[in-house]
Every structure is written in structure tokens, then in C-alpha cells.
Design a protein around this motif. Sequence first.
Motif, PDB file in Angstrom:
ATOM      1  N   GLU A 207       0.949  -1.265  -0.002  1.00  0.00           N
ATOM      2  CA  GLU A 207      -0.137   0.203   0.127  1.00  0.00           C
ATOM      3  C   GLU A 207       0.900   1.301  -0.030  1.00  0.00           C
ATOM      4  N   SER A 208       2.116   0.989   0.072  1.00  0.00           N
ATOM      5  CA  SER A 208       3.082   2.317  -0.080  1.00  0.00           C
ATOM      6  C   SER A 208       3.192   2.830  -1.281  1.00  0.00           C
ATOM      7  N   LEU A 209       3.796   4.244  -1.028  1.00  0.00           N
ATOM      8  CA  LEU A 209       3.985   4.812  -2.244  1.00  0.00           C
ATOM      9  C   LEU A 209       5.112   4.249  -3.288  1.00  0.00           C
ATOM     10  N   GLY A 210       6.256   3.912  -2.515  1.00  0.00           N
ATOM     11  CA  GLY A 210       7.360   3.219  -3.034  1.00  0.00           C
ATOM     12  C   GLY A 210       6.944   2.147  -4.050  1.00  0.00           C
ATOM     13  N   HIS A 211       5.981   1.218  -3.320  1.00  0.00           N
ATOM     14  CA  HIS A 211       5.672   0.040  -4.081  1.00  0.00           C
ATOM     15  C   HIS A 211       4.901   0.659  -5.394  1.00  0.00           C
ATOM     16  N   ARG A 212       3.883   1.335  -5.221  1.00  0.00           N
ATOM     17  CA  ARG A 212       2.900   1.707  -6.313  1.00  0.00           C
ATOM     18  C   ARG A 212       3.885   2.515  -7.331  1.00  0.00           C
ATOM     19  N   VAL A 213       4.926   3.332  -7.108  1.00  0.00           N
ATOM     20  CA  VAL A 213       5.747   3.841  -8.128  1.00  0.00           C
ATOM     21  C   VAL A 213       6.581   2.717  -8.828  1.00  0.00           C
ATOM     22  N   LEU A 214       6.981   1.734  -7.958  1.00  0.00           N
ATOM     23  CA  LEU A 214       7.733   0.382  -8.851  1.00  0.00           C
ATOM     24  C   LEU A 214       6.770  -0.294  -9.772  1.00  0.00           C
ATOM     25  N   VAL A 215       5.443  -0.502  -9.167  1.00  0.00           N
ATOM     26  CA  VAL A 215       4.412  -0.952 -10.235  1.00  0.00           C
ATOM     27  C   VAL A 215       4.250  -0.357 -11.452  1.00  0.00           C
ATOM     28  N   SER A 216       4.160   0.937 -11.236  1.00  0.00           N
ATOM     29  CA  SER A 216       4.046   1.919 -12.376  1.00  0.00           C
ATOM     30  C   SER A 216       5.000   1.799 -13.489  1.00  0.00           C
ATOM     31  N   LEU A 217       6.426   1.470 -12.871  1.00  0.00           N
ATOM     32  CA  LEU A 217       7.550   1.455 -13.803  1.00  0.00           C
ATOM     33  C   LEU A 217       7.652  -0.016 -14.172  1.00  0.00           C
ATOM     34  N   GLY A 218       6.722  -0.892 -14.103  1.00  0.00           N
ATOM     35  CA  GLY A 218       6.739  -2.233 -14.500  1.00  0.00           C
ATOM     36  C   GLY A 218       7.516  -3.278 -13.660  1.00  0.00           C
ATOM     37  N   PHE A 219       7.862  -2.752 -12.366  1.00  0.00           N
ATOM     38  CA  PHE A 219       8.546  -3.836 -11.590  1.00  0.00           C
ATOM     39  C   PHE A 219       7.346  -4.689 -11.289  1.00  0.00           C
ATOM     40  N   SER A 220       7.540  -5.995 -10.900  1.00  0.00           N
ATOM     41  CA  SER A 220       6.513  -7.067 -10.513  1.00  0.00           C
ATOM     42  C   SER A 220       7.286  -7.980  -9.518  1.00  0.00           C
ATOM     43  N   ASP A 221       6.010  -8.924  -9.138  1.00  0.00           N
ATOM     44  CA  ASP A 221       6.413  -9.995  -8.223  1.00  0.00           C
ATOM     45  C   ASP A 221       7.432 -10.889  -8.678  1.00  0.00           C
ATOM     46  N   GLU A 222       7.467 -11.046  -9.961  1.00  0.00           N
ATOM     47  CA  GLU A 222       8.379 -11.832 -10.747  1.00  0.00           C
ATOM     48  C   GLU A 222       9.655 -11.426 -10.355  1.00  0.00           C
ATOM     49  N   LYS A 223       9.787 -10.153 -10.439  1.00  0.00           N
ATOM     50  CA  LYS A 223      11.230  -9.652 -10.514  1.00  0.00           C
ATOM     51  C   LYS A 223      11.646  -9.595  -8.985  1.00  0.00           C
ATOM     52  N   ALA A 224      10.741  -9.178  -8.108  1.00  0.00           N
ATOM     53  CA  ALA A 224      10.891  -9.256  -6.717  1.00  0.00           C
ATOM     54  C   ALA A 224      11.395 -10.707  -6.137  1.00  0.00           C
ATOM     55  N   LYS A 225      10.884 -11.642  -6.880  1.00  0.00           N
ATOM     56  CA  LYS A 225      11.072 -13.009  -6.371  1.00  0.00           C
ATOM     57  C   LYS A 225      12.508 -13.351  -7.039  1.00  0.00           C
ATOM     58  N   GLU A 226      12.787 -12.953  -8.146  1.00  0.00           N
ATOM     59  CA  GLU A 226      14.367 -13.240  -8.663  1.00  0.00           C
ATOM     60  C   GLU A 226      15.025 -12.438  -7.726  1.00  0.00           C
ATOM     61  N   LEU A 227      15.075 -11.082  -7.429  1.00  0.00           N
ATOM     62  CA  LEU A 227      15.817 -10.588  -6.369  1.00  0.00           C
ATOM     63  C   LEU A 227      16.019 -11.258  -5.105  1.00  0.00           C
ATOM     64  N   HIS A 228      14.785 -11.609  -4.552  1.00  0.00           N
ATOM     65  CA  HIS A 228      14.947 -12.434  -3.279  1.00  0.00           C
ATOM     66  C   HIS A 228      15.688 -13.864  -3.266  1.00  0.00           C
ATOM     67  N   SER A 229      15.490 -14.427  -4.393  1.00  0.00           N
ATOM     68  CA  SER A 229      16.082 -15.690  -4.705  1.00  0.00           C
ATOM     69  C   SER A 229      17.830 -15.338  -4.721  1.00  0.00           C
ATOM     70  N   LEU A 230      18.299 -14.379  -5.584  1.00  0.00           N
ATOM     71  CA  LEU A 230      19.608 -13.985  -5.400  1.00  0.00           C
ATOM     72  C   LEU A 230      20.289 -13.554  -4.054  1.00  0.00           C
ATOM     73  N   ILE A 231      19.384 -12.977  -3.289  1.00  0.00           N
ATOM     74  CA  ILE A 231      20.086 -12.552  -1.997  1.00  0.00           C
ATOM     75  C   ILE A 231      20.085 -13.851  -1.029  1.00  0.00           C
ATOM     76  N   SER A 232      19.213 -14.881  -1.271  1.00  0.00           N
ATOM     77  CA  SER A 232      19.089 -16.044  -0.596  1.00  0.00           C
ATOM     78  C   SER A 232      20.410 -16.916  -0.803  1.00  0.00           C
ATOM     79  N   GLU A 233      21.099 -16.853  -1.777  1.00  0.00           N
ATOM     80  CA  GLU A 233      22.347 -17.685  -1.991  1.00  0.00           C
ATOM     81  C   GLU A 233      23.397 -17.148  -1.145  1.00  0.00           C
ATOM     82  N   PRO A 234      24.105 -18.304  -0.821  1.00  0.00           N
ATOM     83  CA  PRO A 234      25.181 -18.246   0.303  1.00  0.00           C
ATOM     84  C   PRO A 234      26.407 -17.503  -0.372  1.00  0.00           C
ATOM     85  N   GLY A 235      26.789 -16.377   0.467  1.00  0.00           N
ATOM     86  CA  GLY A 235      27.793 -15.725   0.141  1.00  0.00           C
ATOM     87  C   GLY A 235      27.340 -14.318  -0.691  1.00  0.00           C
TER      88      GLY A 235
END
Length: 239
Positions: A207-235
Amino acid sequence: MAARSLFTVSTRMTGTVTKQHNQDLLIPNSLNPSNSLRSQWLGNTAIKFTRHPSNLGGPFSPKYPPINATVSLSLPTVNPEAVGSAEKLPKWSSKAIKSFAMGELEARKIKSPNTGTEALLMGILIEGTSFASKFLRANGVTLLKVRDEIGKKRGKLDMFFFSPEHPPLTEATQRALDWAVNEKLKSGENGEITTAHMLVGLWQQQESLGHRVLVSLGFSDEKAKELHSLISEPGFKDD
């Protein structure tokens, strides 16, 4: 001309030369510009030169107040005691801390009373060297586009409003930071909390403005999951 080694000279808009501390200072009339010219040059300013006993240079040296600087090595967390002790609390990366500081500054620039998720997003992009900022730009999210979207969604700025020096965090921003801390704790990995953790935490605040701005610029759950997967890698590092 008669003058002593210790004296104070004050010039003001009246065009007169004053005597202070029994000092005589004579200035030829030919060197005094007219009052009309003075008003164009100086307005109503007064110029004061003082010699200070600690000055080792010339007789005219301004006194400067000492500069105090505070460097923060962490970011605000609601319940740091939940991890048991400060030693167990993960540290934020220097890039994450800089992104947060830049976000605070952006909140003031857009005359916001709080540091919202939109300011945090701008801070990440302004820092510019972190993995999160590179990931955003690679997916078409740039600082100029973010600023433009924020302007559209916030409307016209109140030019007479002045933000506090450190705008307090909104609840959504605090939740984003807490999410980043908790995610790092759950991973069980050593290392720092990065701007990528911060960005994924920001995305969770739907519900935040930052989230809504990202949605307007084409960022999506798929991109967020991709980023989350990367930061979950060891090291994973904030490069």
C-alpha cells in the motif's frame, strides 16, 4: 592613515565609517562608492573582520565554529532486543546505510514530513553502486522515472513547508527495514544486510507509495522473487 594591530572594522549601508576601540581609520572619499551602488552590491549586509588570538595567519581571519559529525553504523529497528543481544544483530552494509541517508535527504527535497518508501527507493538509486540499484536500472527503473512518478502521485509540492532535519520514518518504511533484518536472521548466514534486502522489504509494503511507483514502472512480483532468490544464495554480497 593611522591604525593599530588589533582592530575591528565594520562597514554598513549608511556609508559612514565608525570608530571602535579608539581606532582611527581614514578612507578617502574618492574610494567610497555611492549608497545606490552599495545597495546593488551588498544589499543590507554588514561585513566584519576580527583578529582572534589563536590566529597564526594574517590580522584578518574569520572565526569558524567547530564542525561536529556523527556517523551511524546501523539503521532503526523496532525490536532489536528480539535477537537476544546486539552482537547477534546483523550489521547493515555501508551501501545500505548510505542509501538510507540519501533517502532522508530526498524526503526533505520533496518536502515530505516523513521518510517514506518512495524516499528509500530514491536513496537506493542515488547511491548507485549497490546490487539493488543496478538491478533496478537493468529493469528500467531509473531515478528520473521514479521522481517523475512520485511527482504525479503526490501532486504539487507545498513550497512553504519545511521538512525536519531527519524526517521520521513512516510505518511502511519501518516495516521494510524490519523485514530486511528478519530475512537476514532467518537465513542464518553471516554477512551484512544489503540494499537488496532493503528493496525486497520495500516491495512487501503493497500500500506504500514506493511500491506503487515500482508497479507503475513495470516492476513485478516475478522481479521481486528473482531478487529475493539472489540474496538468498550463500555468500551474496552487495556488489
